[in-house]
Design a protein around this motif. Structure first.
Motif, PDB file in Angstrom:
ATOM      1  N   ARG A  73      -0.397  -1.600 -10.095  1.00 38.50           N
ATOM      2  CA  ARG A  73      -0.550  -0.293  -9.456  1.00 38.50           C
ATOM      3  C   ARG A  73      -0.382  -0.325  -7.946  1.00 38.50           C
ATOM      4  NH1 ARG A  73      -5.089   3.017 -12.891  1.00 38.50           N
ATOM      5  NH2 ARG A  73      -4.625   2.123 -14.921  1.00 38.50           N
ATOM      6  N   GLY A  74       0.141  -1.404  -7.426  1.00 38.17           N
ATOM      7  CA  GLY A  74       0.371  -1.453  -5.987  1.00 38.17           C
ATOM      8  C   GLY A  74      -0.116  -2.757  -5.383  1.00 38.17           C
ATOM      9  N   TRP A  75      -0.070  -2.814  -4.060  1.00 37.84           N
ATOM     10  CA  TRP A  75      -0.460  -4.020  -3.336  1.00 37.84           C
ATOM     11  C   TRP A  75      -1.977  -4.183  -3.348  1.00 37.84           C
ATOM     12  CZ3 TRP A  75       2.856  -7.652  -2.025  1.00 37.84           C
ATOM     13  CH2 TRP A  75       4.214  -7.315  -1.901  1.00 37.84           C
ATOM     14  N   TRP A 135      -2.130  -2.167   4.221  1.00 38.50           N
ATOM     15  CA  TRP A 135      -2.398  -1.471   2.965  1.00 38.50           C
ATOM     16  C   TRP A 135      -1.376  -0.383   2.719  1.00 38.50           C
ATOM     17  CZ3 TRP A 135      -6.252  -2.832  -0.379  1.00 38.50           C
ATOM     18  CH2 TRP A 135      -7.167  -3.765   0.104  1.00 38.50           C
ATOM     19  N   ALA A 136      -1.120  -0.133   1.448  1.00 44.11           N
ATOM     20  CA  ALA A 136      -0.272   0.978   0.992  1.00 44.11           C
ATOM     21  C   ALA A 136       1.092   0.971   1.667  1.00 44.11           C
ATOM     22  CB  ALA A 136      -0.958   2.318   1.250  1.00 44.11           C
ATOM     23  N   ALA A 137       1.577  -0.206   1.999  1.00 44.33           N
ATOM     24  CA  ALA A 137       2.857  -0.306   2.689  1.00 44.33           C
ATOM     25  C   ALA A 137       3.959  -0.705   1.725  1.00 44.33           C
ATOM     26  CB  ALA A 137       2.778  -1.324   3.824  1.00 44.33           C
ATOM     27  N   ASP A 146      -1.918   7.347  -3.254  1.00 43.75           N
ATOM     28  CA  ASP A 146      -1.430   5.993  -3.053  1.00 43.75           C
ATOM     29  C   ASP A 146      -2.567   5.033  -2.790  1.00 43.75           C
ATOM     30  OD1 ASP A 146       1.119   6.858  -3.410  1.00 43.75           O
ATOM     31  OD2 ASP A 146       1.551   7.116  -1.275  1.00 43.75           O
ATOM     32  N   THR A 147      -3.573   5.489  -2.006  1.00 40.78           N
ATOM     33  CA  THR A 147      -4.708   4.619  -1.722  1.00 40.78           C
ATOM     34  C   THR A 147      -5.473   4.283  -2.983  1.00 40.78           C
ATOM     35  OG1 THR A 147      -4.885   5.625   0.464  1.00 40.78           O
ATOM     36  CG2 THR A 147      -6.793   4.385  -0.336  1.00 40.78           C
ATOM     37  N   GLY A 152      -5.295  -1.635  -8.013  1.00 44.47           N
ATOM     38  CA  GLY A 152      -4.532  -2.865  -8.190  1.00 44.47           C
ATOM     39  C   GLY A 152      -5.399  -4.103  -8.140  1.00 44.47           C
ATOM     40  N   THR A 153      -6.507  -4.056  -7.369  1.00 51.11           N
ATOM     41  CA  THR A 153      -7.422  -5.189  -7.315  1.00 51.11           C
ATOM     42  C   THR A 153      -8.006  -5.488  -8.683  1.00 51.11           C
ATOM     43  OG1 THR A 153      -7.997  -4.620  -5.048  1.00 51.11           O
ATOM     44  CG2 THR A 153      -9.496  -6.088  -6.218  1.00 51.11           C
TER      45      THR A 153
END
Length: 346
Positions: A20-22, A260-262, A328-329, A335-336
């Motif tokens: 789900r993201g970084w 974050w969120a980059a 996005d946040t 994602g963690t």
């Protein structure tokens, strides 16, 4: 217990991306062997995943790192051999059904079976037991835990231990194999101020013996090397820094940051919003007549369902829109959990 030479920890542009993201990215650190490193940040900021990645338990997605001369992710197995985990909730929890003595014997047996030399398995049983007893005694001394002071001595159940006693037990088990890097999660969870001071004094004593220590916490004490995982406070429409985060140098220097969120190019996409549309002017008397009475029946469509009402308008005449900039946040924090779940299955 043999005092090993600590492992140097280095990382540059280190990052991990979950489904789900970084989870974290842009991490830089350069810590000398025998350093006491505090991985500081709020819960959910990716600190546990960063700890697992630096100890070879999670495969990073970008950047490079080196632990004890072993590059990541190429030699994750080699890093796992020299890096031991203390208590990491959800990964290596203590077995509450065992006593303290049983938990220590199990740890010594697993260390000998999976981490010790193969020739040790062929030594006489009495010699193996004596060697295990010596390792346990030395590890307990290094962890500052005396089983004789427990309510039922070594037969005390793990579930009856105080929080600090349980942490000391997990540290003792981790030290049985003489690791070069010791990593712990949630070091200040459910501990009083005095107990936190005791735990950090313990970790510093282990680092002074030569073992590099990496400890996750909410707030790091003074005099330790701090690696922070804090979300930068920027406006959603502001592009995040595209340059890599500065590396932490042992003994001082710039503090690291996690971007974050980059996106890979270092920018973010603000949520698209429709352009405001001006509402048509209306005569006050006409508008008053058009307003329905409070007890009027709602209009229905051809199928009898209530008709869809248009978007509400504000006093300025602009259409009320929904701000999706927080989505996005949310994906990044989720994602963690996803990455940590993958580590448990591995």
């Amino acid at each position: 217990m043999e005092s090993p030479h600590g492992a140097a920890v280095k990382a540059e542009d280190f990052g991990l991306k979950g489904p789900r993201g970084w989870v974290f990215r842009g991490v830089g650190i350069d810590a000398a062997p025998g350093s006491l490193i505090a991985l500081e940040g709020p819960s959910g900021s990716g600190r546990t995943c960063l700890l697992l990645a630096l100890t070879g338990r999670m495969k990073p997605s970008e950047g490079r790192a080196e632990v004890g001369g072993h590059p990541l992710p190429k030699r994750m197995t080699a890093v796992r051999r020299i890096a031991a985990l203390g208590h990491v909730p959800g990964v290596n929890d203590l077995d509450e059904a065992l006593t303290v003595a049983e938990q220590l014997r199990e740890g010594a047996m697993l260390q000998r079976r999976y981490e010790g030399p193969v020739r040790a398995l062929f030594r006489p049983r009495a010699e193996r037991r004596a060697a295990a007893a010596n390792r346990i005694e030395e590890a307990l001394a290094a962890a500052g835990l005396d089983p004789a002071t427990l309510p039922k001595g070594p037969r005390t159940s793990v579930r009856d231990l105080e929080r600090l006693e349980a942490v000391r037990l997990s540290v003792a088990i981790a030290l049985l194999g003489g690791p070069r890097l010791l990593a712990l999660d949630d070091t200040d969870l459910k501990l009083s101020t005095a107990e936190r001071a005791e735990l950090w004094a313990l970790l510093r004593s282990i680092a002074d013996r030569g073992t590099t220590v990496l400890a996750v916490c909410n707030e790091a004490p003074e005099g330790v090397l701090v690696l922070r995982t804090v979300e930068p406070t920027v406006e959603p429409t502001t592009a995040l820094a595209g340059s890599p985060a500065p590396a932490v140098r042992s003994g001082g220097g710039a503090e690291p940051a996690i971007t974050w969120a980059a996106k890979p190019d270092g920018t973010t996409e603000p949520a698209d919003e429709p352009e405001p549309q001006a509402a048509p002017e209306a005569d006050p008397d006409t508008r008053a007549e058009a307003e329905p009475e409070s007890d009027a029946e709602p209009d229905t469509g051809e199928d009898g369902d209530p008709a869809t009402t248009p978007a509400a308008t504000t006093d300025t005449g602009t259409t009320d829109t929904h701000d999706d900039t927080d989505d996005d946040t949310d994906d990044d924090t989720k994602g963690t959990d996803d990455a940590l779940a993958e580590a448990r299955r591995a």
